[in-house]
Write a protein that holds these residues in place. Structure first.
Motif, short mmCIF file in Angstrom:
data_model
loop_
_atom_site.label_atom_id
_atom_site.label_comp_id
_atom_site.label_asym_id
_atom_site.label_seq_id
_atom_site.Cartn_x
_atom_site.Cartn_y
_atom_site.Cartn_z
N ALA A 18 0.81 -1.21 0.00
CA ALA A 18 0.00 0.00 0.00
C ALA A 18 0.85 1.26 0.00
CB ALA A 18 -0.94 0.00 1.20
N ASP A 19 2.04 1.22 0.59
CA ASP A 19 2.93 2.39 0.64
C ASP A 19 4.35 1.86 0.85
OD1 ASP A 19 4.30 4.75 1.01
OD2 ASP A 19 2.82 5.63 2.35
N ILE A 20 4.98 1.46 -0.24
CA ILE A 20 6.28 0.78 -0.14
C ILE A 20 7.32 1.67 0.53
CG2 ILE A 20 8.21 -0.08 -1.51
CD1 ILE A 20 6.11 -1.21 -3.46
N LYS A 21 7.37 2.93 0.16
CA LYS A 21 8.40 3.80 0.72
C LYS A 21 8.27 3.91 2.24
CE LYS A 21 10.26 8.49 0.51
NZ LYS A 21 10.11 9.84 -0.07
N ALA A 22 7.04 4.10 2.73
CA ALA A 22 6.84 4.31 4.16
C ALA A 22 6.83 3.02 4.95
CB ALA A 22 5.53 5.07 4.39
N ASN A 23 6.26 1.96 4.39
CA ASN A 23 5.97 0.77 5.19
C ASN A 23 7.03 -0.31 5.13
OD1 ASN A 23 3.63 2.03 5.95
ND2 ASN A 23 2.36 0.99 4.45
N ARG A 24 8.10 -0.10 4.34
CA ARG A 24 9.23 -1.03 4.44
C ARG A 24 10.01 -0.83 5.73
NH1 ARG A 24 12.74 -1.01 -1.01
NH2 ARG A 24 12.34 1.23 -0.84
N ALA A 25 9.79 0.29 6.40
CA ALA A 25 10.53 0.62 7.62
C ALA A 25 9.57 0.74 8.79
CB ALA A 25 11.29 1.93 7.43
N GLN A 66 7.06 3.63 13.51
CA GLN A 66 6.94 2.52 14.46
C GLN A 66 5.56 2.51 15.11
OE1 GLN A 66 10.28 3.52 16.94
NE2 GLN A 66 11.73 2.31 15.71
N LEU A 67 5.07 3.69 15.45
CA LEU A 67 3.73 3.78 16.04
C LEU A 67 2.67 3.27 15.07
CD1 LEU A 67 4.05 7.29 17.71
CD2 LEU A 67 3.67 5.14 18.92
N ARG A 68 2.85 3.57 13.79
CA ARG A 68 1.88 3.11 12.81
C ARG A 68 1.90 1.59 12.69
NH1 ARG A 68 3.99 7.61 9.99
NH2 ARG A 68 5.10 6.28 8.50
N TRP A 69 3.07 0.99 12.72
CA TRP A 69 3.16 -0.47 12.66
C TRP A 69 2.58 -1.10 13.93
CZ3 TRP A 69 3.32 -4.18 9.32
CH2 TRP A 69 3.92 -4.01 8.08
#
Length: 543
Positions: A481-488, A519-522
């Motif tokens: 859904a958001d590769i740039k943001a969610n790979r980390a 991290q909070l989002r994950w």
């Protein structure tokens, strides 16, 4: 040594590969100067071609003849003569004092100017006032029998490199690293029509952005640079994304420097990720609270991403207070289980994450330090064929570690059917076989997702045993859904109980450390999808 490097002219062979590739795919983009260069280069004696490539592949454009000693080339001056005749190399360039000092040792500086105390930088500063004008090397250093070669082809060679790679951060070392096996790339059938630039205007626009950025990074005054900043939308979506990113970054620079009106304008012209939130913050700083609130409300009704939604959740209550508006009830959040540990401070270089890993590790409940590597790697292995599908514009040279459009908004959309087929395997047991098969078949090949150095067979087996397919699918869909943001932002540790087929993720925070936004989002995502996750806060015993 690999067979490719047993040829002493391996670097010349690589250069020919590049110009042959360009001649085949970019002949309509080449200007007269570039065509003439390729034709004249091919007609040169091999030693002259080799010497030129040796210089082009080194840093700078000034070289001492005495430093260009290569057994396969032989006599340097003989090899240089045809290059000088073509005007590609100047054997008597005029050098300013700084260029001269860059070519001389301290002992040679003494020979030129007399012995004096101090380092080269100090000597240079002291001599600049007396020696402001450039001169040939023989005038600076008449007792030397050396000479200086100045290569005047660097811009042409950079343009050719840009056509081949589609960027200027990859260079000639890619060939050597591939020959040595240090970098291994997926082999993709690249159509002869595949290329990064559609026409000459695309190439020139890339160079325009690059040169503007170079001047900006060098500290050139903004009042000179801003009028030349490209503000109009460019027809090539990939290049326009670079333009919008540049506008955003310049806007950030202006915002930090207090040029709020300029920053506001630049953010308004860029829809790069984060630009809308920055506009809201700048409006707030300018005291335009009504405008900031209206824009925040609009963004909140259709946020661009989870990251934007997270920022807006902080901004809107603050703007409501400033405007005297009633509070809205806070959004519900799922609490994350907390672990508090007091541990003896480990000796360096052991990190706090490794200290917690050692503390929690048990033979029947192993703990691995994985951070962003494990889930990304499993995703990359399962979806390998979708990621490396040879779609138009995705691959146009042999040295791609991933598709060129990986971070484009339509990356997933263009491959939706392929990704659906990969993720559908998680609805049964087929995914385990697929992941293991790809792990064995693609071992060591570069991928934007797979971290080979962090993924051994033990970790892979434990992960496939303990991680439920439904939770893997949810995580993979979030990455897509958001590769740039969610790979980390993934938790640092994972603990497995293989006999019980269960696991937990653990985010580690040392003294004074705090959770970052991604991290909070994950953590919120994991809590929502009932993925076991905990945050471990560590204090050192002596503190």
């Amino acid at each position: 040594m690999p067979a490719a490097l047993e040829d002493p002219f391996y670097y010349l062979r690589n250069f020919h590969t590049l110009i042959d590739w360009i001649s085949e795919r970019y002949s309509d983009l080449l200007d007269t100067e570039e065509r003439d260069f390729i034709d004249d280069f091919r007609a040169l004696p091999r030693a002259s071609r080799a010497l030129l490539v040796r210089m082009v592949m080194r840093k700078g454009n000034l070289f001492r003849a005495s430093k260009l000693n290569y057994a396969e080339i032989g006599n340097t001056q003989e090899a240089a003569a045809p290059l000088i005749a073509l005007g590609w190399v100047d054997a008597t360039p005029e050098l300013d004092l700084a260029q001269l000092f860059g070519l001389l040792t301290l002992a040679e500086v003494d020979a030129c100017f007399g012995r004096s105390p101090g380092r080269k930088t100090e000597r240079l500063a002291a001599l600049l006032v007396e020696n402001p004008e450039p001169r040939p090397f023989s005038d600076w250093y008449p007792t030397s029998d050396d000479c200086i070669y100045a290569v005047g082809l660097m811009e042409i060679c950079d343009r050719l490199r840009l056509m081949f790679f589609g960027n200027l951060y990859q260079d000639w070392s890619e060939f050597v690293l591939a020959d040595l096996g240090i970098y291994q790339y997926e082999k993709i059938e690249i159509d002869a029509s595949a290329r990064g630039f559609r026409d000459r205007a695309d190439l020139e626009f890339y160079l325009l952005l690059h040169r503007w950025r170079e001047r900006f990074d060098a500290g050139e005054a903004l009042d000179q640079l801003l009028p030349e900043l490209p503000l109009e939308t460019h027809g090539n979506p990939w290049l326009d994304a670079r333009r919008r990113k540049l506008l955003f970054q310049v806007g950030q620079h202006c915002e930090r420097g207090g040029l709020l009106d300029v920053a506001l304008g630049l953010y308004g012209l860029s829809d790069y990720a984060g630009a809308r939130v920055r506009r809201i913050r700048v409006l707030e700083r300018l005291g335009a609270h009504d405008d900031a609130f209206d824009l925040a409300q609009t963004a909140s009704s259709a946020p661009d991403s989870e990251e934007e939604q997270q920022h807006l959740a902080r901004i809107l209550p603050r703007l409501r207070r400033k405007l005297g508006l009633p509070k809205e009830p806070p959004a519900a959040s799922t609490p994350v289980r907390r672990i508090d540990l007091v541990l003896p401070q480990p000796p360096e270089p052991l990190s706090v994450e490794h200290a917690v890993q050692l503390h929690l590790h048990e033979d029947d409940a192993p703990v691995h330090y994985v951070e962003n590597t494990l889930l990304n790697s499993l995703f990359g292995l399962l979806c390998w064929d979708a990621i490396f599908a040879a779609l138009p514009g995705a691959f146009f040279h042999p040295f791609h570690n991933g598709p060129a459009d990986l971070l484009s908004p339509d990356f997933h959309v263009r491959r939706a059917t392929l990704f659906d087929a990969c993720l559908a395997q998680l609805d049964g047991d087929e995914y385990r076989t697929s992941i293991r098969r790809t792990y064995a078949a693609k071992q060591g090949l570069l991928s934007p997702f797979v971290y080979w150095g962090n993924l051994d067979e033990t970790l892979l087996d434990q992960a496939l045993t303990c991680l439920p397919a439904t939770q893997l699918k949810a995580c993979f869909q979030r990455i897509l859904a958001d590769i740039k943001a969610n790979r980390a932002g993934l938790p640092d540790l994972i603990q497995f109980w293989p006999d019980e087929r269960r696991f937990r993720l653990i985010e580690v925070k040392g003294p004074g450390d705090r959770l970052q936004d991604n991290q909070l989002r994950w953590l919120e995502f994991c809590a929502t999808h009932e993925i076991p996750v905990e945050v471990c806060y560590v204090q050192w015993a002596q503190d």
